[in-house]
Design a protein around this motif. Structure first.
Motif, short mmCIF file in Angstrom:
data_model
loop_
_atom_site.label_atom_id
_atom_site.label_comp_id
_atom_site.label_asym_id
_atom_site.label_seq_id
_atom_site.Cartn_x
_atom_site.Cartn_y
_atom_site.Cartn_z
N PRO A 76 0.83 -1.21 0.00
CA PRO A 76 0.00 0.00 0.00
C PRO A 76 0.87 1.26 0.00
O PRO A 76 1.99 1.24 0.52
N ALA A 77 0.34 2.34 -0.58
CA ALA A 77 1.13 3.57 -0.73
C ALA A 77 1.69 4.09 0.59
O ALA A 77 2.79 4.62 0.64
N ILE A 78 0.94 3.87 1.70
CA ILE A 78 1.40 4.41 2.98
C ILE A 78 2.73 3.80 3.39
O ILE A 78 3.46 4.39 4.16
N LEU A 79 3.04 2.62 2.88
CA LEU A 79 4.28 1.97 3.31
C LEU A 79 5.43 2.17 2.33
O LEU A 79 6.51 1.61 2.50
N HIS A 80 5.22 2.98 1.28
CA HIS A 80 6.30 3.17 0.30
C HIS A 80 7.58 3.69 0.94
O HIS A 80 8.66 3.19 0.66
N THR A 81 7.44 4.72 1.77
CA THR A 81 8.64 5.31 2.36
C THR A 81 9.37 4.34 3.29
O THR A 81 10.57 4.12 3.12
N PRO A 82 8.67 3.72 4.26
CA PRO A 82 9.39 2.73 5.10
C PRO A 82 9.96 1.58 4.28
O PRO A 82 11.07 1.12 4.56
N PHE B 51 3.75 4.11 13.33
CA PHE B 51 2.58 3.36 12.90
C PHE B 51 2.12 2.43 14.02
O PHE B 51 0.96 2.30 14.30
N PRO C 279 6.50 9.02 -1.67
CA PRO C 279 5.20 8.40 -1.48
C PRO C 279 5.10 7.86 -0.07
O PRO C 279 6.02 7.21 0.41
N GLY C 280 4.00 8.15 0.59
CA GLY C 280 3.82 7.65 1.94
C GLY C 280 4.45 8.52 3.01
O GLY C 280 4.24 8.30 4.20
N HIS C 281 5.21 9.53 2.59
CA HIS C 281 5.88 10.41 3.55
C HIS C 281 4.87 11.09 4.47
O HIS C 281 5.05 11.19 5.68
N ASN D 130 1.88 10.11 5.31
CA ASN D 130 1.29 9.17 6.26
C ASN D 130 2.18 8.99 7.48
O ASN D 130 1.71 8.92 8.62
#
Lengths: 104, 470
Positions: free
Chosen positions: A33-39, A98, B357-359, B361
């Motif tokens: 999911p997009a929310i986890l792209h950065t991590p 999170f 992306p996701g930053h 969040n």
């Protein structure tokens, strides 16, 4: 031509690992999911820090009197460690935020 | 015996990397996934130090004090940097650590190149696969290092976008030159150090020029791309040492990183080739200067407070400006205050809001904003016509209608949040400066739009107290 065939033939096991890993890498993250792209990017960044193993081998095989090799090796070990430690710690910090949410 | 244990350790490390990546792509397991991969990494490192033997003399590794010294220094610096960095500065931190990995891979290849002559049989020179792997490791490692450091400096604001005349021509020439040089080095009878340093210099320059013209909004894509480059460079090292942990780890990141890069490009509706070749923002100055009719209308804090408080539905569109002002906590407070007064508050998150992306969040999670209040772009866009007030806080390019209406605009085609479909829009902005992509935003001149100038944090604080005093 012969060199190329010899090279491929002699490294068949590694070529298999490479091909399979390419597909595995694509498969493993394709549903993220997009929310986890950065991590995820940060975590992947830490994982390629595995290159430090090469730096350790370079350092360990250097002649104790070859200061150029020792210096380069030490630099590589420090940089590799930065990549590994920094990468995992930063990822952990992001994910901790999170985690806090999930518990509530 | 020791060799078998070493290989089992590498096998376990490889499995933890795969599991770690897999678990990182699910919110519930992500944190454990990161831990598992870290444990595998530590196992791999210590197994190498104590169990590795070289393939010729079967000696154990020497210089252990140096190795532990290096690891200790790296751990302390890395730990401090990672613990101290602000959440807003995360993208450049990732880029910096990525650059370190690239440099590490390059150095390994440089040292191994020097040892080619010792192992060469003498007859067929150095035209072989090993040399090619070493030279590609140098090339990609150096490009990744130089590129990541430039990306780091640019995101830190220590360096602007620059583009040389004939930039694309120069870049293509440099790339072709590097490949030709690799071919030339291999065609020589023995390993020539001077030529190697020429390759190092050429790749470093290429890395700098590769990232230098790429501006603003494309930066996350570049960092992700460089991330997968470093993965490849690490894999070349693994090939060199027949080291399966390095090989799987490197290739996994290389391929996963490439897919992630493509996903990011898709979110911005840009092709990867376009990102690499075209300099974003810089080349389209003419479009950016387009005259926009209409006038800017400001709104007072009191009016804004009344408007929000007596709405049924408020949507907050956060952008990087919110993060820079460290206003995510105040924003959460506004959300709580309004919710307590019976207003429905949601957040609309553009996939590339922030700088990765996701930053966004991550930043909102830091401020305790609950998950179910965050709407993804597609969901939010279906909702806007039922929204009374949209609060655009520190966002600009992701709400710029030029992406839909102006084919000459550099962001044309990027999916955006259709905030102008709502009844009212309030834009929180420091001043009339342009967004990260460096282009005008006609939303600010729209009939429904009111501007609230000032620092996002202090504006929000004042708004919260206004709402409370109503």
């Amino acid at each position: 031509m012969k060199e190329i065939l010899d090279f491929i033939g002699g490294n068949m096991d590694m070529i298999y690992i490479i091909i399979l890993s390419i597909f595995l890498g694509i498969e493993v993250i394709s549903n993220v999911p997009a929310i986890l792209h950065t991590p995820l990017m940060s975590g992947a960044n830490a994982i390629h820090g595995v290159v430090i193993i090469g730096a350790i081998i370079v350092m360990g095989e250097a002649e104790p009197t070859n200061y150029l090799a020792l210096g380069l090796g030490l630099t590589a070990v420090i940089m590799g460690t930065l990549n590994v430690v920094g990468g995992f710690v930063v990822t952990n910090r992001m994910l901790q935020m999170f985690q806090k949410k999930v518990k509530k | 015996m020791g060799q078998h244990i070493l290989h089992i350790a590498y096998l376990i490390a490889s499995i933890t990397f795969i599991l770690g990546l897999k678990m990182l792509s699910n919110p519930k397991t992500a944190k454990r996934g990161n831990m598992i991969a870290a444990v595998g990494m530590v196992l791999g490192i210590f197994a190498t130090i104590f169990l590795y033997r070289d393939s010729v003399h079967h000696h154990h590794l020497g210089n252990k004090l140096w190795i532990f010294g290096g690891i200790l220094i790296g751990t302390i610096i890395g730990w401090l940097m990672a613990m101290k960095v602000k959440m807003t500065a995360m993208p450049q931190m990732v880029s910096f650590f990525n650059g370190m990995g690239g440099a590490c891979a390059a150095i390994i290849s440089i040292v191994e190149f020097g040892r080619l002559n010792e192992n060469a049989t003498g007859l067929d020179g150095i035209m072989n696969g090993t040399t090619l792997v070493i030279l590609l490791g140098v090339l990609i490692g150096c490009v990744s290092f130089a590129g990541s450091i430039i990306a780091y400096l640019k995101l830190e604001g220590k360096m602007g976008d620059k583009s040389l005349p004939l930039q694309q021509f120069v870049n293509v020439t440099l790339m072709a030159g590097s490949i030709a040089l690799i071919w030339y080095i291999m065609s020589r009878e023995s390993a020539d150090q001077t030529l190697l340093y020429a390759l190092v210099a050429l790749s470093l320059v290429y890395g700098v020029l590769f990232v230098l013209p790429i501006g603003g909004a494309d930066m996350p894509v570049v960092i992700s791309l460089l991330n997968s480059f470093t993965g490849m460079a690490a894999a070349f090292g693994g090939f060199l040492y027949h080291n399966s942990a390095m090989l799987t780890g490197g290739i996994l990141v290389g391929s996963a990183g490439t897919i992630l890069t493509v996903l990011m490009c898709k979110a911005m509706n840009r092709s990867l080739l376009n990102v690499i070749l075209g300099s974003f923002g810089g080349g389209n100055a003419a479009a950016g200067e387009r005259e926009i009719g209409g006038s800017i209308r400001e709104i007072s804090l009191n009016d804004a407070a009344v408007l929000c408080n007596y709405s049924t539905k408020v949507m907050i569109v956060p952008g990087y400006g919110l993060a820079v002002a460290q206003a995510q906590h105040t924003c959460h407070e506004l959300e709580k205050t309004l919710t307590a007064n019976g207003v429905e508050v949601k957040y609309a998150i553009h996939p590339v809001a922030g700088r990765m992306p996701g930053h966004m969040n991550v930043l909102l999670a830091e401020a305790d904003v609950s998950y179910d209040k965050l709407l993804e772009m597609e969901v939010a866009n279906e909702d806007f016509d039922a929204v009374d007030v949209v609060l655009v806080i520190g966002a600009n390019d992701v709400v710029n209608p030029a992406a839909k209406t102006d084919p000459a605009s550099p962001i044309y085609g990027m999916p955006i949040l259709n905030v102008e479909e709502s009844k009212n829009v309030i834009v929180f902005k420091r001043g009339m400066a342009k967004g990260y992509a460096g282009i005008e935003n006609e939303l600010f001149y729209h009939d429904k739009t009111r501007m609230l100038f000032g620092d996002a944090k202090s504006s929000l604080e004042k708004l919260v107290s206004e709402v409370k005093s109503l």
